[in-house]
Design a protein around this motif. Structure first.
Motif, PDB file in Angstrom:
ATOM      1  N   UNK A 234      -2.026  10.259 -30.290  1.00 17.15           N
ATOM      2  CA  UNK A 234      -0.739   9.699 -29.912  1.00 17.15           C
ATOM      3  C   UNK A 234      -0.516   9.758 -28.415  1.00 17.15           C
ATOM      4  N   UNK A 235      -0.990  10.830 -27.795  1.00 14.37           N
ATOM      5  CA  UNK A 235      -0.833  10.983 -26.345  1.00 14.37           C
ATOM      6  C   UNK A 235      -1.564   9.870 -25.600  1.00 14.37           C
ATOM      7  N   UNK A 236      -2.773   9.558 -26.058  1.00 12.93           N
ATOM      8  CA  UNK A 236      -3.548   8.486 -25.418  1.00 12.93           C
ATOM      9  C   UNK A 236      -2.829   7.145 -25.579  1.00 12.93           C
ATOM     10  N   UNK A 237      -2.345   6.863 -26.790  1.00 12.33           N
ATOM     11  CA  UNK A 237      -1.658   5.593 -27.030  1.00 12.33           C
ATOM     12  C   UNK A 237      -0.392   5.489 -26.188  1.00 12.33           C
ATOM     13  N   UNK A 238       0.352   6.588 -26.079  1.00 10.72           N
ATOM     14  CA  UNK A 238       1.592   6.564 -25.306  1.00 10.72           C
ATOM     15  C   UNK A 238       1.301   6.307 -23.836  1.00 10.72           C
ATOM     16  N   UNK A 239       0.231   6.900 -23.351  1.00 12.93           N
ATOM     17  CA  UNK A 239      -0.152   6.661 -21.948  1.00 12.93           C
ATOM     18  C   UNK A 239      -0.449   5.190 -21.725  1.00 12.93           C
ATOM     19  N   UNK A 240      -1.120   4.564 -22.681  1.00 10.62           N
ATOM     20  CA  UNK A 240      -1.423   3.134 -22.576  1.00 10.62           C
ATOM     21  C   UNK A 240      -0.148   2.299 -22.642  1.00 10.62           C
ATOM     22  N   UNK A 241       0.778   2.690 -23.518  1.00 15.20           N
ATOM     23  CA  UNK A 241       2.028   1.961 -23.667  1.00 15.20           C
ATOM     24  C   UNK A 241       2.880   2.046 -22.401  1.00 15.20           C
ATOM     25  N   UNK A 242       2.881   3.221 -21.778  1.00 19.86           N
ATOM     26  CA  UNK A 242       3.738   3.449 -20.605  1.00 19.86           C
ATOM     27  C   UNK A 242       3.142   2.910 -19.315  1.00 19.86           C
ATOM     28  N   UNK A 243       1.843   2.640 -19.323  1.00 20.02           N
ATOM     29  CA  UNK A 243       1.164   2.252 -18.083  1.00 20.02           C
ATOM     30  C   UNK A 243       1.796   1.027 -17.433  1.00 20.02           C
ATOM     31  N   UNK A 244       2.060   0.006 -18.231  1.00 21.86           N
ATOM     32  CA  UNK A 244       2.599  -1.227 -17.669  1.00 21.86           C
ATOM     33  C   UNK A 244       4.063  -1.069 -17.277  1.00 21.86           C
ATOM     34  N   UNK A 245       4.824  -0.283 -18.025  1.00 21.04           N
ATOM     35  CA  UNK A 245       6.223  -0.017 -17.660  1.00 21.04           C
ATOM     36  C   UNK A 245       6.277   0.720 -16.326  1.00 21.04           C
ATOM     37  N   UNK A 246       5.391   1.703 -16.167  1.00 18.91           N
ATOM     38  CA  UNK A 246       5.339   2.458 -14.910  1.00 18.91           C
ATOM     39  C   UNK A 246       4.934   1.564 -13.752  1.00 18.91           C
ATOM     40  N   UNK A 247       4.036   0.606 -14.052  1.00 17.14           N
ATOM     41  CA  UNK A 247       3.609  -0.336 -13.018  1.00 17.14           C
ATOM     42  C   UNK A 247       4.757  -1.181 -12.512  1.00 17.14           C
ATOM     43  N   UNK A 248       5.592  -1.652 -13.425  1.00 14.31           N
ATOM     44  CA  UNK A 248       6.749  -2.459 -13.017  1.00 14.31           C
ATOM     45  C   UNK A 248       7.759  -1.635 -12.230  1.00 14.31           C
ATOM     46  N   UNK A 249       7.924  -0.368 -12.611  1.00 15.23           N
ATOM     47  CA  UNK A 249       8.836   0.512 -11.873  1.00 15.23           C
ATOM     48  C   UNK A 249       8.330   0.733 -10.448  1.00 15.23           C
ATOM     49  N   UNK A 250       7.013   0.896 -10.313  1.00 13.67           N
ATOM     50  CA  UNK A 250       6.421   1.105  -8.988  1.00 13.67           C
ATOM     51  C   UNK A 250       6.591  -0.133  -8.113  1.00 13.67           C
ATOM     52  N   UNK A 251       6.457  -1.319  -8.719  1.00 16.05           N
ATOM     53  CA  UNK A 251       6.631  -2.568  -7.976  1.00 16.05           C
ATOM     54  C   UNK A 251       8.074  -2.703  -7.487  1.00 16.05           C
ATOM     55  N   UNK A 252       9.019  -2.401  -8.366  1.00 19.03           N
ATOM     56  CA  UNK A 252      10.428  -2.476  -7.984  1.00 19.03           C
ATOM     57  C   UNK A 252      10.742  -1.524  -6.834  1.00 19.03           C
ATOM     58  N   UNK A 253      10.147  -0.320  -6.906  1.00 20.94           N
ATOM     59  CA  UNK A 253      10.340   0.656  -5.840  1.00 20.94           C
ATOM     60  C   UNK A 253       9.741   0.145  -4.534  1.00 20.94           C
ATOM     61  N   UNK A 254       8.580  -0.467  -4.629  1.00 22.24           N
ATOM     62  CA  UNK A 254       7.897  -1.011  -3.455  1.00 22.24           C
ATOM     63  C   UNK A 254       8.748  -2.085  -2.777  1.00 22.24           C
ATOM     64  N   UNK A 255       9.371  -2.935  -3.587  1.00 15.48           N
ATOM     65  CA  UNK A 255      10.141  -4.045  -3.047  1.00 15.48           C
ATOM     66  C   UNK A 255      11.416  -3.583  -2.338  1.00 15.48           C
ATOM     67  N   UNK A 256      11.821  -2.327  -2.600  1.00 11.59           N
ATOM     68  CA  UNK A 256      13.007  -1.795  -1.943  1.00 11.59           C
ATOM     69  C   UNK A 256      12.680  -1.077  -0.635  1.00 11.59           C
ATOM     70  N   UNK A 257      11.389  -0.971  -0.323  1.00 17.73           N
ATOM     71  CA  UNK A 257      10.985  -0.391   0.954  1.00 17.73           C
ATOM     72  C   UNK A 257      11.203  -1.399   2.081  1.00 17.73           C
ATOM     73  N   UNK A 258      11.319  -0.904   3.287  1.00 16.29           N
ATOM     74  CA  UNK A 258      11.417  -1.804   4.436  1.00 16.29           C
ATOM     75  C   UNK A 258      10.054  -2.449   4.676  1.00 16.29           C
ATOM     76  N   UNK A 259      10.035  -3.552   5.412  1.00 14.56           N
ATOM     77  CA  UNK A 259       8.766  -4.231   5.723  1.00 14.56           C
ATOM     78  C   UNK A 259       7.796  -3.283   6.409  1.00 14.56           C
ATOM     79  N   UNK A 260       8.323  -2.453   7.296  1.00 16.56           N
ATOM     80  CA  UNK A 260       7.462  -1.522   8.032  1.00 16.56           C
ATOM     81  C   UNK A 260       6.869  -0.465   7.107  1.00 16.56           C
ATOM     82  N   UNK A 261       7.698   0.051   6.206  1.00 21.37           N
ATOM     83  CA  UNK A 261       7.217   1.077   5.266  1.00 21.37           C
ATOM     84  C   UNK A 261       6.153   0.510   4.332  1.00 21.37           C
ATOM     85  N   UNK A 262       6.378  -0.722   3.866  1.00 25.17           N
ATOM     86  CA  UNK A 262       5.388  -1.358   2.984  1.00 25.17           C
ATOM     87  C   UNK A 262       4.067  -1.576   3.707  1.00 25.17           C
TER      88      UNK A 262
END
Length: 371
Positions: A234-262
């Motif tokens: 179950x742990x392996x499956x959950x990691x796979x399930x969460x991977x793409x959700x975490x990816x979208x969260x990271x992208x959203x966080x990235x887009x809130x950085x300043x141009x210089x920080x990015x």
């Protein structure tokens, strides 16, 4: 009025098929028949032939029996706490007895493959490649030449009952309930009808794969390239399930950085010697050029946010611990009804769910639908 939710497992397909086609042993039997042909030559691009695939399944069976009979294993084969826990569960489930190829649980094959991978010190990337190959074989065997997608034709007696639920979740890959109800069904482990992001150029992973000219789907075997999740715990499956959700969260966080920080973050990753960092740099570059690119998420949030009553039908308490963990952690589920097939399931479901569970007989339930 209390909200009613439904969670469905493979038991529903076993019931309405009218035969054993979707029982574990029959699925593995089809797998062994499939690998005796050249069906997968193009899938593995000639790197594995039918003899190689047969040897692999035999080896996994032999290693399983060595472990099951002796209960002994080198500590170097167990890398994580999850490995130890999964091993203990397997030893308890099979009572130290050897098994033939057809009687080993599908997902237990993935665990034995992981142990062998650990024993020779292969990297996680190598393990994922091996898992992917085994996953192709099992998904194709479950698909049963498309026969599984026709079961809804036998389910008319179930339609009225299904429409009573606000939300329906399934761990099955087929779309029978989708077709029967004409409503959105949440596929927690993916669906035969949804390609994995790797093969979808409108997603981040697919876009990058396209740049490397690595998108390749064999039309007659399109279903094996789906986003269906299989794994050894179950742990392996959950990691796979969460991977793409975490990816979208990271992208959203990235887009809130300043141009210089990015720019600074991108330059740092790009100059790294780690392949993972270089890949993230490519993701950042792709997202900046194409902000519409995202990861295709699994419906975790929808399941975590249910409230009221949850009915569980056709699902074994011996697998998918991550699903039961989400149920246990949801304080808004006020009542759970589990439809049991035998005394062992009745006993085990009350071990994996730490809430009050009402037990109903699944066979009486099926009979009531056609009464």
């Amino acid at each position: 009025m209390i909200e009613r939710n439904l969670l469905i497992g493979n038991g529903i397909n076993i019931e309405f098929s009218g035969n054993d086609d979707y029982k574990n042993y029959k699925i593995i039997e089809r797998l062994t028949q499939n690998i005796c042909t050249n069906k997968y030559y193009d899938v593995f691009q000639g790197t594995l032939n039918q003899d190689d695939l047969k040897k692999m399944i035999i080896l996994l069976n032999e290693e399983f029996n060595k472990i099951a009979e002796t209960g002994k294993i080198s500590s170097t084969w167990l890398k994580t706490k999850s490995d130890c826990q999964t091993l203990m569960e397997i030893l308890a489930r099979y009572h130290g007895e050897s098994q033939n190829i057809l009687s080993i649980g599908m997902e237990d094959y993935f665990f034995i493959m992981r142990l062998l991978n650990n024993s020779v010190g292969n990297t996680d990337d190598t393990m994922e490649t091996l898992f992917q190959g085994l996953r192709y074989l099992f998904l194709d065997a479950i698909y049963n030449n498309g026969e599984i997608e026709t079961l809804y034709e036998k389910m008319n007696c179930y339609k009225k009952e299904l429409l009573k639920y606000k939300n329906i979740f399934t761990i099955n890959y087929d779309a029978n309930i989708d077709k029967l109800t004409n409503k959105r069904i949440f596929h927690l482990h993916g669906s035969f009808n949804v390609l994995d992001d790797t093969y979808r150029p409108e997603t981040i992973i697919g876009y990058l794969a396209l740049q490397n000219h690595s998108l390749k789907v064999i039309p007659k075997l399109k279903h094996i390239y789906c986003n269906g999740i299989m794994g050894y715990s179950g742990e392996y499956k959950m990691e796979r399930m969460e991977r793409y959700s975490s990816g979208n969260m990271a992208i959203n966080k990235l887009m809130h950085l300043s141009d210089q920080e990015r720019e600074q973050y991108y330059t740092q990753l790009k100059s790294s010697t780690k392949e993972s960092d270089i890949y993230v740099a490519k993701v950042i570059k792709a997202c900046l050029a194409h902000p519409e690119l995202k990861y295709n998420e699994y419906p975790i949030k929808q399941f975590e946010n249910i409230n009221g009553e949850l009915h569980i039908i056709g699902m074994s308490p011996n697998n998918d611990s991550h699903i039961f963990k989400m149920i246990n952690e949801n304080p808004h589920i006020s009542n759970i009804v589990y439809f049991s097939a035998n005394d062992d399931d009745t006993k085990n479901i009350q071990k994996v769910i730490n809430k009050t569970v009402q037990i109903r007989n699944i066979f009486k339930y099926w009979k009531s639908l056609i009464a």
